[in-house]
Design a protein around this motif. Structure first.
Motif, PDB file in Angstrom:
ATOM      1  N   GLN A   1       0.825  -1.201   0.000  1.00 24.39           N
ATOM      2  CA  GLN A   1       0.000   0.000   0.000  1.00 24.39           C
ATOM      3  C   GLN A   1       0.860   1.252   0.000  1.00 24.39           C
ATOM      4  OE1 GLN A   1      -3.157  -0.433  -0.396  1.00 24.39           O
ATOM      5  NE2 GLN A   1      -3.718   1.726  -0.439  1.00 24.39           N
ATOM      6  N   TRP A   2       1.955   1.220   0.761  1.00 23.86           N
ATOM      7  CA  TRP A   2       2.899   2.350   0.775  1.00 23.86           C
ATOM      8  C   TRP A   2       3.429   2.611  -0.632  1.00 23.86           C
ATOM      9  CZ3 TRP A   2       8.096   1.318  -0.509  1.00 23.86           C
ATOM     10  CH2 TRP A   2       8.935   2.439  -0.482  1.00 23.86           C
ATOM     11  N   ALA A   3       3.801   1.540  -1.338  1.00 19.68           N
ATOM     12  CA  ALA A   3       4.367   1.704  -2.680  1.00 19.68           C
ATOM     13  C   ALA A   3       3.348   2.321  -3.629  1.00 19.68           C
ATOM     14  CB  ALA A   3       4.854   0.365  -3.215  1.00 19.68           C
ATOM     15  N   LYS A   4       2.121   1.807  -3.598  1.00 21.74           N
ATOM     16  CA  LYS A   4       1.097   2.289  -4.530  1.00 21.74           C
ATOM     17  C   LYS A   4       0.713   3.733  -4.267  1.00 21.74           C
ATOM     18  CE  LYS A   4      -0.805  -2.359  -5.085  1.00 21.74           C
ATOM     19  NZ  LYS A   4      -1.952  -3.258  -4.791  1.00 21.74           N
TER      20      LYS A   4
ATOM     21  N   TYR B   1       6.413   7.246 -22.865  1.00 20.16           N
ATOM     22  CA  TYR B   1       7.819   6.850 -22.962  1.00 20.16           C
ATOM     23  C   TYR B   1       8.007   5.876 -24.120  1.00 20.16           C
ATOM     24  CZ  TYR B   1       8.339   8.390 -18.046  1.00 20.16           C
ATOM     25  OH  TYR B   1       8.366   9.106 -16.879  1.00 20.16           O
ATOM     26  N   ASN B   2       9.208   5.862 -24.676  1.00 22.33           N
ATOM     27  CA  ASN B   2       9.608   4.690 -25.444  1.00 22.33           C
ATOM     28  C   ASN B   2       9.681   3.536 -24.461  1.00 22.33           C
ATOM     29  OD1 ASN B   2       9.873   6.036 -27.911  1.00 22.33           O
ATOM     30  ND2 ASN B   2      11.972   6.632 -27.453  1.00 22.33           N
ATOM     31  N   SER B   3       9.171   2.392 -24.831  1.00 24.00           N
ATOM     32  CA  SER B   3       9.026   1.288 -23.888  1.00 24.00           C
ATOM     33  C   SER B   3      10.348   0.911 -23.228  1.00 24.00           C
ATOM     34  CB  SER B   3       8.450   0.052 -24.585  1.00 24.00           C
ATOM     35  OG  SER B   3       8.401  -1.027 -23.676  1.00 24.00           O
ATOM     36  N   PRO B   4      10.346   0.732 -21.903  1.00 14.33           N
ATOM     37  CA  PRO B   4      11.549   0.272 -21.194  1.00 14.33           C
ATOM     38  C   PRO B   4      11.859  -1.200 -21.464  1.00 14.33           C
ATOM     39  CG  PRO B   4       9.933   1.232 -19.678  1.00 14.33           C
ATOM     40  CD  PRO B   4       9.246   1.020 -20.976  1.00 14.33           C
ATOM     41  N   PHE B   5      10.950  -1.908 -22.157  1.00 15.20           N
ATOM     42  CA  PHE B   5      11.089  -3.344 -22.329  1.00 15.20           C
ATOM     43  C   PHE B   5      11.559  -3.768 -23.717  1.00 15.20           C
ATOM     44  CE2 PHE B   5       7.650  -2.649 -19.197  1.00 15.20           C
ATOM     45  CZ  PHE B   5       8.316  -3.143 -18.081  1.00 15.20           C
TER      46      PHE B   5
ATOM     47  N   VAL C   1       3.028   0.253  -9.728  1.00 14.20           N
ATOM     48  CA  VAL C   1       4.471   0.453  -9.587  1.00 14.20           C
ATOM     49  C   VAL C   1       5.189  -0.846  -9.224  1.00 14.20           C
ATOM     50  CG1 VAL C   1       4.258   1.174  -7.172  1.00 14.20           C
ATOM     51  CG2 VAL C   1       6.228   1.918  -8.503  1.00 14.20           C
ATOM     52  N   ILE C   2       4.559  -1.694  -8.411  1.00 11.79           N
ATOM     53  CA  ILE C   2       5.188  -2.968  -8.035  1.00 11.79           C
ATOM     54  C   ILE C   2       5.250  -3.900  -9.234  1.00 11.79           C
ATOM     55  CG2 ILE C   2       5.006  -5.006  -6.557  1.00 11.79           C
ATOM     56  CD1 ILE C   2       3.677  -3.257  -4.458  1.00 11.79           C
ATOM     57  N   GLY C   3       4.147  -3.973  -9.984  1.00  8.40           N
ATOM     58  CA  GLY C   3       4.139  -4.816 -11.173  1.00  8.40           C
ATOM     59  C   GLY C   3       5.171  -4.392 -12.193  1.00  8.40           C
ATOM     60  N   PHE C   4       5.353  -3.078 -12.329  1.00 13.02           N
ATOM     61  CA  PHE C   4       6.370  -2.588 -13.260  1.00 13.02           C
ATOM     62  C   PHE C   4       7.752  -3.057 -12.832  1.00 13.02           C
ATOM     63  CE2 PHE C   4       9.746   0.434 -14.138  1.00 13.02           C
ATOM     64  CZ  PHE C   4       9.703   0.478 -15.529  1.00 13.02           C
ATOM     65  N   LEU C   5       8.055  -2.914 -11.548  1.00 19.86           N
ATOM     66  CA  LEU C   5       9.388  -3.277 -11.068  1.00 19.86           C
ATOM     67  C   LEU C   5       9.620  -4.779 -11.153  1.00 19.86           C
ATOM     68  CD1 LEU C   5      11.846  -1.840 -10.041  1.00 19.86           C
ATOM     69  CD2 LEU C   5      10.984  -2.049  -7.717  1.00 19.86           C
ATOM     70  N   GLN C   6       8.593  -5.575 -10.899  1.00 21.86           N
ATOM     71  CA  GLN C   6       8.725  -7.022 -11.058  1.00 21.86           C
ATOM     72  C   GLN C   6       9.119  -7.377 -12.486  1.00 21.86           C
ATOM     73  OE1 GLN C   6       4.730  -8.082  -8.968  1.00 21.86           O
ATOM     74  NE2 GLN C   6       6.000  -9.924  -8.851  1.00 21.86           N
ATOM     75  N   LEU C   7       8.467  -6.748 -13.448  1.00 22.36           N
ATOM     76  CA  LEU C   7       8.733  -7.040 -14.851  1.00 22.36           C
ATOM     77  C   LEU C   7      10.063  -6.470 -15.307  1.00 22.36           C
ATOM     78  CD1 LEU C   7       7.252  -8.487 -17.161  1.00 22.36           C
ATOM     79  CD2 LEU C   7       6.286  -6.284 -17.822  1.00 22.36           C
ATOM     80  N   HIS C   8      10.381  -5.286 -14.843  1.00 27.32           N
ATOM     81  CA  HIS C   8      11.592  -4.581 -15.279  1.00 27.32           C
ATOM     82  C   HIS C   8      12.855  -5.238 -14.738  1.00 27.32           C
ATOM     83  CE1 HIS C   8      14.387  -1.123 -15.781  1.00 27.32           C
ATOM     84  NE2 HIS C   8      13.584  -0.788 -16.768  1.00 27.32           N
ATOM     85  N   GLU C   9      12.792  -5.705 -13.476  1.00 27.96           N
ATOM     86  CA  GLU C   9      13.976  -6.251 -12.818  1.00 27.96           C
ATOM     87  C   GLU C   9      13.910  -7.754 -12.584  1.00 27.96           C
ATOM     88  OE1 GLU C   9      16.922  -4.174 -11.583  1.00 27.96           O
ATOM     89  OE2 GLU C   9      15.959  -3.465 -13.407  1.00 27.96           O
TER      90      GLU C   9
ATOM     91  N   GLU D   1      10.993  -8.582  -3.127  1.00 28.97           N
ATOM     92  CA  GLU D   1      12.238  -8.000  -3.647  1.00 28.97           C
ATOM     93  C   GLU D   1      11.972  -6.640  -4.271  1.00 28.97           C
ATOM     94  OE1 GLU D   1      14.733 -12.068  -4.822  1.00 28.97           O
ATOM     95  OE2 GLU D   1      13.280 -11.210  -6.223  1.00 28.97           O
ATOM     96  N   ALA D   2      10.830  -6.476  -4.928  1.00 27.47           N
ATOM     97  CA  ALA D   2      10.467  -5.178  -5.495  1.00 27.47           C
ATOM     98  C   ALA D   2      10.303  -4.142  -4.391  1.00 27.47           C
ATOM     99  CB  ALA D   2       9.183  -5.302  -6.304  1.00 27.47           C
ATOM    100  N   LEU D   3       9.653  -4.531  -3.304  1.00 26.54           N
ATOM    101  CA  LEU D   3       9.484  -3.609  -2.181  1.00 26.54           C
ATOM    102  C   LEU D   3      10.827  -3.218  -1.570  1.00 26.54           C
ATOM    103  CD1 LEU D   3       6.333  -5.115  -0.432  1.00 26.54           C
ATOM    104  CD2 LEU D   3       6.514  -2.875  -1.520  1.00 26.54           C
TER     105      LEU D   3
END
Length: 329
Positions: free
Chosen positions: A10-13, A41-45, A78-86, A92-94
């Motif tokens: 909840q803090w992250a969101k 953005y141009n896609s980070p993926f 934001v959490i889902g983005f970080l999971q996919l990005h990293e 671990e995302a938190l």
């Protein structure tokens, strides 16, 4: 008593801005509209010339859509983005978000903490009011060629099951300071082609800017290690998987060239680098997950039949290092 922050989902969101997070990873917006509440953005993926990645502030939180993706993971928070990005888990995302933005959010009094939901699962820290964004707070103060800290060596040999005597040839001992708290920390640094450091230890995962880089932002980039056999290259997602191969083979160097992506969205950069050489064999060591599969497919489409995936060597595990840990456990 000073207020404290609960670092949960909840803090992250509620507190982490996707534009701030994208900026921390070196992604700049192509356009900003609606008074700063909508970004393209141009896609980070993947590599693209026309922006297809969109984020906006809606319903009290930042959400995103990657309209160029064809799977269900193409949107989220934001959490889902970080999971996919990293390629990390929720916890671990938190932890990454906590490292990047430790002072974001409203603190609560200790007397009220036990009334928070899922109290037993949240991480707590003292809040420093009025602090600057964390990405501006971490500064490398010293880079040593030799890793001497016992806890860092213990992290490599213990938690990661890496032969540290082989690994230390490729790692630097990084001392960095949080400029707001004045505290100094030690971490392992793996240099990329831009001169900055991919850093890992038990408590920190991130990238730190070289102290020699004064007039630019922190740069995400691949790492390149030349070998003696110039007709072949091995490509890894992260440097721990590269060090895993050295450990398993019990050799200090690989005969082939080595490229470490350091993050999956550096695959375009790696492919452009590979195309400048005449490699007959391209051995890939990508994760056994959806992102790893897509990266393998991308390499095959761009580089042809010379691509030889090696993920069957650790097919029961997410990556090669997890396989090594299970083998030694």
């Amino acid at each position: 008593m000073s207020p404290i922050i609960s670092y949960n989902a909840q803090w992250a969101k509620e507190n982490i801005s996707l534009p701030d997070l994208l900026s921390a990873f070196g992604h700049d917006p192509v356009s900003v509209t609606k008074h700063g509440y909508e970004y393209w953005y141009n896609s980070p993926f993947r590599y693209e010339k026309e922006p297809s990645f969109h984020t906006s502030y809606l319903g009290g939180k930042w959400i995103w859509n990657d309209f160029g993706r064809g799977d269900v993971q193409g949107n989220g928070n934001v959490i889902g983005f970080l999971q996919l990005h990293e390629n990390v888990t929720v916890s671990e995302a938190l932890q990454i978000l906590r490292n990047l933005f430790p002072h974001k959010g409203q603190g609560v009094l200790w007397s009220k903490v036990n009334k928070l939901p899922l109290f037993q699962d949240i991480s707590l820290s003292q809040k420093e009011l009025g602090a600057a964004p964390a990405e501006n707070n971490l500064e490398v103060t010293k880079v040593r060629e030799q890793v001497w800290d016992k806890s860092l060596i213990g992290y490599l040999a213990g938690e990661r099951s890496i032969d540290y005597q082989l690994a230390l040839k490729y790692l630097k001992h990084i001392s960095y300071t949080n400029k707001k708290t004045g505290k100094t920390y030690q971490t392992l640094g793996f240099e990329n082609e831009s001169g900055d450091y991919e850093c890992r230890d038990k408590f920190f995962k991130g990238i730190l800017k070289s102290p020699n880089a004064e007039d630019r932002n922190t740069a995400k980039d691949i790492s390149y290690i030349p070998g003696s056999e110039k007709n072949s290259v091995a490509v890894f997602e992260g440097f721990m998987d590269f060090l895993t191969v050295l450990t398993l083979k019990k050799v200090p160097v690989l005969p082939v060239d080595v490229i470490v992506l350091n993050m999956v969205n550096m695959r375009r950069r790696a492919i452009d680098f590979i195309k400048q050489s005449n490699y007959e064999h391209i051995y890939t060591f990508f994760d056994n997950d959806q992102s790893g599969e897509k990266t393998t497919t991308f390499f095959k489409e761009e580089l042809g039949q010379g691509v030889k995936p090696q993920n069957h060597l650790y097919q029961e595990f997410k990556d090669y290092n997890q396989y090594l840990q299970a083998r030694k456990g």
